[in-house]
Write a protein that holds these residues in place. Structure first.
Motif, PDB file in Angstrom:
ATOM      1  N   ILE A 133       0.858  -1.235  -0.046  1.00  0.00           N
ATOM      2  CA  ILE A 133      -0.172   0.011  -0.116  1.00  0.00           C
ATOM      3  C   ILE A 133       0.970   1.197   0.014  1.00  0.00           C
ATOM      4  CG2 ILE A 133      -1.794   1.237   1.272  1.00  0.00           C
ATOM      5  CD1 ILE A 133      -2.512  -1.646   2.392  1.00  0.00           C
ATOM      6  N   GLY A 134       0.629   2.204  -1.013  1.00  0.00           N
ATOM      7  CA  GLY A 134       1.676   3.253  -1.161  1.00  0.00           C
ATOM      8  C   GLY A 134       1.249   4.532  -0.150  1.00  0.00           C
ATOM      9  N   ASN A 135       1.972   5.855  -0.302  1.00  0.00           N
ATOM     10  CA  ASN A 135       1.680   6.651   0.415  1.00  0.00           C
ATOM     11  C   ASN A 135       0.474   7.339   0.053  1.00  0.00           C
ATOM     12  OD1 ASN A 135       4.383   6.517   1.512  1.00  0.00           O
ATOM     13  ND2 ASN A 135       5.036   7.286  -0.428  1.00  0.00           N
ATOM     14  N   ASP A 136      -0.193   8.097   1.235  1.00  0.00           N
ATOM     15  CA  ASP A 136      -1.252   9.256   1.094  1.00  0.00           C
ATOM     16  C   ASP A 136      -2.510   8.395   0.723  1.00  0.00           C
ATOM     17  OD1 ASP A 136       0.095  11.452   1.537  1.00  0.00           O
ATOM     18  OD2 ASP A 136       1.194  11.269  -0.145  1.00  0.00           O
ATOM     19  N   VAL A 137      -2.663   7.116   1.431  1.00  0.00           N
ATOM     20  CA  VAL A 137      -3.971   6.214   1.051  1.00  0.00           C
ATOM     21  C   VAL A 137      -4.922   6.271   2.049  1.00  0.00           C
ATOM     22  CG1 VAL A 137      -4.442   3.787   0.635  1.00  0.00           C
ATOM     23  CG2 VAL A 137      -2.443   4.775  -0.395  1.00  0.00           C
ATOM     24  N   TRP A 138      -6.149   6.321   1.623  1.00  0.00           N
ATOM     25  CA  TRP A 138      -7.334   6.096   2.540  1.00  0.00           C
ATOM     26  C   TRP A 138      -8.085   5.057   2.358  1.00  0.00           C
ATOM     27  CZ3 TRP A 138     -12.039   9.818   2.042  1.00  0.00           C
ATOM     28  CH2 TRP A 138     -13.003   9.597   3.207  1.00  0.00           C
ATOM     29  N   VAL A 143     -13.236  -2.017   4.222  1.00  0.00           N
ATOM     30  CA  VAL A 143     -12.677  -2.331   2.962  1.00  0.00           C
ATOM     31  C   VAL A 143     -11.799  -3.655   3.142  1.00  0.00           C
ATOM     32  CG1 VAL A 143     -10.621  -1.507   1.619  1.00  0.00           C
ATOM     33  CG2 VAL A 143     -12.185   0.100   2.257  1.00  0.00           C
ATOM     34  N   THR A 144     -11.731  -4.303   2.144  1.00  0.00           N
ATOM     35  CA  THR A 144     -10.922  -5.787   2.312  1.00  0.00           C
ATOM     36  C   THR A 144     -10.160  -5.768   0.940  1.00  0.00           C
ATOM     37  OG1 THR A 144     -12.874  -6.816   2.925  1.00  0.00           O
ATOM     38  CG2 THR A 144     -11.307  -8.029   1.838  1.00  0.00           C
ATOM     39  N   VAL A 145      -8.750  -6.032   1.341  1.00  0.00           N
ATOM     40  CA  VAL A 145      -7.667  -6.235   0.148  1.00  0.00           C
ATOM     41  C   VAL A 145      -7.185  -7.572   0.356  1.00  0.00           C
ATOM     42  CG1 VAL A 145      -5.425  -5.326  -0.305  1.00  0.00           C
ATOM     43  CG2 VAL A 145      -6.924  -3.715   0.672  1.00  0.00           C
ATOM     44  N   LEU A 146      -7.446  -8.163  -0.989  1.00  0.00           N
ATOM     45  CA  LEU A 146      -7.041  -9.724  -1.117  1.00  0.00           C
ATOM     46  C   LEU A 146      -5.548  -9.939  -1.314  1.00  0.00           C
ATOM     47  CD1 LEU A 146      -9.825 -11.040  -3.103  1.00  0.00           C
ATOM     48  CD2 LEU A 146      -9.576 -10.782  -0.761  1.00  0.00           C
ATOM     49  N   PRO A 147      -5.111 -11.056  -1.278  1.00  0.00           N
ATOM     50  CA  PRO A 147      -3.570 -11.291  -1.560  1.00  0.00           C
ATOM     51  C   PRO A 147      -2.968 -10.693  -2.808  1.00  0.00           C
ATOM     52  CG  PRO A 147      -4.751 -13.283  -0.480  1.00  0.00           C
ATOM     53  CD  PRO A 147      -5.693 -12.102  -0.918  1.00  0.00           C
ATOM     54  N   GLY A 148      -1.624 -10.474  -2.990  1.00  0.00           N
ATOM     55  CA  GLY A 148      -1.077 -10.003  -3.761  1.00  0.00           C
ATOM     56  C   GLY A 148      -1.247  -8.712  -4.642  1.00  0.00           C
ATOM     57  N   VAL A 149      -2.143  -7.891  -3.810  1.00  0.00           N
ATOM     58  CA  VAL A 149      -2.616  -6.720  -4.592  1.00  0.00           C
ATOM     59  C   VAL A 149      -1.483  -5.546  -4.010  1.00  0.00           C
ATOM     60  CG1 VAL A 149      -4.292  -4.887  -4.190  1.00  0.00           C
ATOM     61  CG2 VAL A 149      -5.041  -7.158  -4.490  1.00  0.00           C
ATOM     62  N   THR A 150      -1.297  -4.722  -5.004  1.00  0.00           N
ATOM     63  CA  THR A 150      -0.429  -3.501  -4.743  1.00  0.00           C
ATOM     64  C   THR A 150      -1.565  -2.246  -5.182  1.00  0.00           C
ATOM     65  OG1 THR A 150       1.588  -4.393  -5.519  1.00  0.00           O
ATOM     66  CG2 THR A 150       1.620  -2.157  -5.650  1.00  0.00           C
ATOM     67  N   ILE A 151      -1.591  -1.255  -3.901  1.00  0.00           N
ATOM     68  CA  ILE A 151      -2.425  -0.115  -4.145  1.00  0.00           C
ATOM     69  C   ILE A 151      -1.262   1.097  -4.147  1.00  0.00           C
ATOM     70  CG2 ILE A 151      -3.824   1.596  -2.994  1.00  0.00           C
ATOM     71  CD1 ILE A 151      -5.139  -1.280  -1.728  1.00  0.00           C
ATOM     72  N   GLY A 152      -1.387   1.921  -5.283  1.00  0.00           N
ATOM     73  CA  GLY A 152      -0.497   2.861  -5.422  1.00  0.00           C
ATOM     74  C   GLY A 152      -0.534   4.062  -4.465  1.00  0.00           C
ATOM     75  N   THR A 164      -9.342  -6.449  -5.379  1.00  0.00           N
ATOM     76  CA  THR A 164      -8.955  -7.851  -6.014  1.00  0.00           C
ATOM     77  C   THR A 164      -7.750  -7.642  -6.830  1.00  0.00           C
ATOM     78  OG1 THR A 164     -10.464  -7.845  -7.782  1.00  0.00           O
ATOM     79  CG2 THR A 164     -11.197  -8.891  -5.816  1.00  0.00           C
ATOM     80  N   HIS A 165      -7.619  -6.628  -7.547  1.00  0.00           N
ATOM     81  CA  HIS A 165      -6.518  -6.305  -8.496  1.00  0.00           C
ATOM     82  C   HIS A 165      -5.702  -4.973  -7.891  1.00  0.00           C
ATOM     83  CE1 HIS A 165      -9.321  -8.953 -10.617  1.00  0.00           C
ATOM     84  NE2 HIS A 165      -8.138  -9.372 -11.140  1.00  0.00           N
ATOM     85  N   ASP A 166      -4.531  -4.816  -8.473  1.00  0.00           N
ATOM     86  CA  ASP A 166      -3.617  -3.688  -8.344  1.00  0.00           C
ATOM     87  C   ASP A 166      -4.369  -2.322  -8.592  1.00  0.00           C
ATOM     88  OD1 ASP A 166      -1.751  -5.447  -7.669  1.00  0.00           O
ATOM     89  OD2 ASP A 166      -0.567  -4.988  -9.619  1.00  0.00           O
ATOM     90  N   VAL A 167      -4.126  -1.305  -7.982  1.00  0.00           N
ATOM     91  CA  VAL A 167      -4.787   0.362  -8.034  1.00  0.00           C
ATOM     92  C   VAL A 167      -3.485   0.954  -8.347  1.00  0.00           C
ATOM     93  CG1 VAL A 167      -6.086   1.969  -6.958  1.00  0.00           C
ATOM     94  CG2 VAL A 167      -6.624  -0.491  -6.465  1.00  0.00           C
ATOM     95  N   PRO A 168      -4.044   1.630  -9.582  1.00  0.00           N
ATOM     96  CA  PRO A 168      -2.830   2.809  -9.744  1.00  0.00           C
ATOM     97  C   PRO A 168      -2.606   4.125  -9.026  1.00  0.00           C
ATOM     98  CG  PRO A 168      -4.505   2.881 -11.554  1.00  0.00           C
ATOM     99  CD  PRO A 168      -4.838   1.692 -10.651  1.00  0.00           C
TER     100      PRO A 168
END
Length: 187
Positions: A133-138, A143-152, A164-168
């Protein structure tokens, strides 16, 4: 032959009832129980205990009870981290969280998954994939985050979303499964 703990660390299928794997979880459960027993009127003691649980942390972190995790040492948070009530982090694999992150109540971050086959589940198999999970995220509530996900960076995850998938970077996501709603700008 690799031990179950070595398989876990390598991201392979492992047996989650293995003694070494279970010992890590038992340690985390004990520390979380101790954390959750500290009164909210003693935030300094809460912070000390969560610092004992986490693998690494920045300055100015605040975690509200109840908090639960699977290992603790795989959780790495940056500066100015805030989580509201009832956060669960299943950190079988690493969970890396940037700076200036706010997590709403009743959220879950999961790095572990189980087989889609009944046979695999009867064998108590699991597999872990890291979450970043990146910087400046709310995160809004639940909220549920599943395995292997990258959040920008600079991401808002709307209440109730299942990621369920990466978020730019610079994105608002919402829904089940979470989908991009719009780009975020400074104003």
């Amino acid at each position: 032959m690799s031990s179950e703990l070595e398989k876990l660390i390598a991201g392979e299928w492992y047996c989650f009832t293995d003694e070494a794997v279970a010992a890590r979880k038992a340690r985390a459960a004990k520390l979380c129980q101790e954390f959750n027993a500290i009164p909210a009127t003693q935030p300094e003691k809460q912070t000390e205990k969560v610092q004992e649980i986490f693998g690494s942390y920045g300055e100015n972190i605040s975690v509200q009870a109840n908090f639960n995790c699977d290992y603790g040492k795989n959780i790495h948070v940056g500066h100015d981290f805030l989580s509201n009530y009832n956060l669960t982090i299943l950190d079988i694999a690493p969970v890396n969280i940037g700076n200036n992150v706010m997590i709403g109540p009743n959220c879950g971050i999961y790095t572990v998954n189980h087989p889609m086959t009944a046979k695999g589940r009867r064998q108590y198999l699991a597999q872990a994939k890291p979450v970043t999970i990146g910087n400046d995220v709310w995160f809004g509530g639940s909220v549920t985050v599943l395995p292997g996900v990258t959040i920008g960076n600079n991401v808002v995850v709307a209440a109730g979303a299942v990621v369920t998938h990466d978020v730019p970077d610079n994105t608002l996501v919402a829904g089940v499964p979470a989908k991009a709603i719009r780009q975020l700008t400074e104003e």
